[in-house]
Design a protein around this motif. Sequence first.
Motif, PDB file in Angstrom:
ATOM      1  N   UNK A   1      10.402  -6.644 -10.976  1.00  0.00           N
ATOM      2  CA  UNK A   1      11.306  -6.773  -9.844  1.00  0.00           C
ATOM      3  C   UNK A   1      12.124  -5.495  -9.804  1.00  0.00           C
ATOM      4  N   UNK A   2      12.188  -4.857  -8.680  1.00  0.00           N
ATOM      5  CA  UNK A   2      12.784  -3.529  -8.575  1.00  0.00           C
ATOM      6  C   UNK A   2      14.241  -3.485  -9.026  1.00  0.00           C
ATOM      7  N   UNK A   3      15.054  -4.410  -8.594  1.00  0.00           N
ATOM      8  CA  UNK A   3      16.500  -4.316  -8.816  1.00  0.00           C
ATOM      9  C   UNK A   3      16.961  -4.844 -10.168  1.00  0.00           C
ATOM     10  N   UNK A   4      16.376  -5.912 -10.643  1.00  0.00           N
ATOM     11  CA  UNK A   4      16.886  -6.562 -11.850  1.00  0.00           C
ATOM     12  C   UNK A   4      16.085  -6.260 -13.108  1.00  0.00           C
ATOM     13  N   UNK A   5      15.104  -5.387 -13.043  1.00  0.00           N
ATOM     14  CA  UNK A   5      14.256  -5.136 -14.203  1.00  0.00           C
ATOM     15  C   UNK A   5      14.723  -3.953 -15.035  1.00  0.00           C
ATOM     16  N   UNK A   6      15.741  -3.263 -14.574  1.00  0.00           N
ATOM     17  CA  UNK A   6      16.154  -2.046 -15.259  1.00  0.00           C
ATOM     18  C   UNK A   6      15.370  -0.841 -14.772  1.00  0.00           C
ATOM     19  N   UNK A   7      14.533  -1.040 -13.784  1.00  0.00           N
ATOM     20  CA  UNK A   7      13.727   0.035 -13.218  1.00  0.00           C
ATOM     21  C   UNK A   7      14.642   1.016 -12.492  1.00  0.00           C
TER      22      UNK A   7
END
Length: 196
Positions: A146-152
């Motif tokens: 998940x773009x926002x919550x994955x630490x990405x």
Amino acid sequence: MSLRSTLAVLTAALSFALPVAASAQSVKFGYVDYQQVLLAVEDGKAAKTRLQKWLEDRQKEIDREQEALRKEKETLDKQASAMSDDTRMQKGAELQRKVMELAQKWDRYRSEAAGRERQEMEPIVDKIDGVIAKIAERDGFSFIFEKRDSGLVYAQTQYDLSNEVIRAYNALPKTAAPKAPAAPKDAPVAKDAPKK
């Protein structure tokens, strides 16, 4: 440790372990922006419209009551000099009580809105998860973040599967649109709905 921190640590650990694992097997990554998907799929748009209408109706109600209280205060201010001290204090306390009740009502509406949003979005998120799983299986992805919550922090757009998820979701057979949920008045509701 927060979920975000845990995911960041796991992502870092994976980045160290993957070169070893990649030599044994091809690893394919992708990511999805859930917020973008939720706002773009047809069910998400419909849910957002229902929620917005509900919020607008509550805001109009609050605005009407606020205007009535403002007029009541103006009347009290004009008539205050002709009232006894006891009457003026009683009317002032009553007006203050009404203002507090209106503020509490607004807080209840905000909490109810968060609960309604969670109820509206949960089935949509479940369907999105299913679509993502099918895409992952079909295209051989090892991981989809998940773009926002994955630490990405950064990823090339070629790995962004959001538009593919939107297209696949909207191509699913249509089911009956869910009715707007009726949240019980006394049910405890968290202030912020979790984001996926």
